[in-house]
Design an enzyme around this catalytic site. Structure first.
Site, PDB file in Angstrom:
ATOM      1  N   HIS A  84       0.854  -1.188   0.000  1.00  0.00           N
ATOM      2  CA  HIS A  84       0.000   0.000   0.000  1.00  0.00           C
ATOM      3  C   HIS A  84       0.893   1.243   0.000  1.00  0.00           C
ATOM      4  CE1 HIS A  84      -3.483  -2.307   1.786  1.00  0.00           C
ATOM      5  NE2 HIS A  84      -2.508  -2.986   2.369  1.00  0.00           N
ATOM      6  N   GLU A 132       2.569  -0.700   4.355  1.00  0.00           N
ATOM      7  CA  GLU A 132       2.362   0.661   3.848  1.00  0.00           C
ATOM      8  C   GLU A 132       3.714   1.315   3.609  1.00  0.00           C
ATOM      9  OE1 GLU A 132      -0.346   2.492   3.121  1.00  0.00           O
ATOM     10  OE2 GLU A 132      -2.017   1.598   4.236  1.00  0.00           O
ATOM     11  N   HIS A 189      -2.241  -3.138  -3.532  1.00  0.00           N
ATOM     12  CA  HIS A 189      -3.613  -2.968  -3.064  1.00  0.00           C
ATOM     13  C   HIS A 189      -4.568  -2.882  -4.251  1.00  0.00           C
ATOM     14  CE1 HIS A 189      -6.300  -0.759   0.120  1.00  0.00           C
ATOM     15  NE2 HIS A 189      -6.760  -1.954  -0.175  1.00  0.00           N
ATOM     16  N   ASP A 235      -3.388   2.200  -5.138  1.00  0.00           N
ATOM     17  CA  ASP A 235      -2.023   2.099  -4.622  1.00  0.00           C
ATOM     18  C   ASP A 235      -1.431   0.704  -4.777  1.00  0.00           C
ATOM     19  OD1 ASP A 235      -4.086   1.600  -2.584  1.00  0.00           O
ATOM     20  OD2 ASP A 235      -2.494   1.486  -1.100  1.00  0.00           O
TER      21      ASP A 235
END
Length: 191
Positions: free
Chosen positions: A38, A120, A158, A168
């Site tokens: 992400h 992330e 993602h 993303d």
């Protein structure tokens, strides 16, 4: 490239531990089978604010910026966040279900949070990621692939598990470079 290890408690040895309340137990017999990449920046396109970590730990004041209003009550966290300097924070142990993917499906199987690990990267879909992030991401992925016996085909964006809903990590994410680097790297031996 530095070596990274995952402890018996399913935590990355080199990550700063910042526990999140936004997780629960995986379903019975569910294990990590997928790694989802992400990207996040809060406010969008601004880095180094600390806001993503505050969001993931349930401490974000949604009045501190107008764009945060729609985050009120949001309960979300990845397992890991890699900032622009390549520093890693871990919010949820890998054997737990972090709430990162939302409505999602992979290979016609829904509920990706049940069987995935979320990473992330501090960034957005309109900008390139940093060399430091890739230098950290590669050994993190190698450690995850080794620990959970996964192939590189189990690393997805993602956008691949939530098409049309999430873009993303975006067009500036260097998939080719990352996957080539992983292919050139020797996977660590058994632990």
């Amino acid at each position: 490239m530095c070596s990274m290890e995952i402890s018996s408690g399913h935590r990355l040895n080199s990550a700063t531990w910042s526990p999140s309340p936004h997780f629960d137990q995986r379903p019975p017999a569910a294990v990590p089978e997928l790694v989802v990449i992400h990207c996040v920046s809060l406010p969008e396109g601004e880095y180094g604010t600390g806001a993503p970590a505050r969001l993931f730990t349930g401490r974000l004041d949604t009045t501190e910026h107008p764009s945060f209003a729609d985050l009120l009550g949001l309960r979300v966290a990845p397992h890991l966040l890699i900032d622009r300097q390549g520093e890693v924070q871990q919010f949820v142990a890998f054997d737990q279900r972090a709430w990162h993917a939302g409505e999602s499906a992979w290979c016609n199987r829904g509920g990706c949070n049940d069987y995935s690990i979320g990473i992330e990267l501090e960034g957005d879909v309109h900008s390139e990621f940093t060399a430091a992030q890739y230098r950290t991401l590669q050994p993190v992925l190698l450690a995850l692939l080794q620990r959970y016996d996964l192939g590189v085909d189990r690393i997805v964006g993602h956008n691949e598990i939530a098409p049309g809903r999430k873009p993303d990590p975006g067009p500036f994410f260097d998939w080719q470079g990352l996957l080539s680097g992983l292919a050139r790297s020797e996977r660590p031996g058994p632990r």
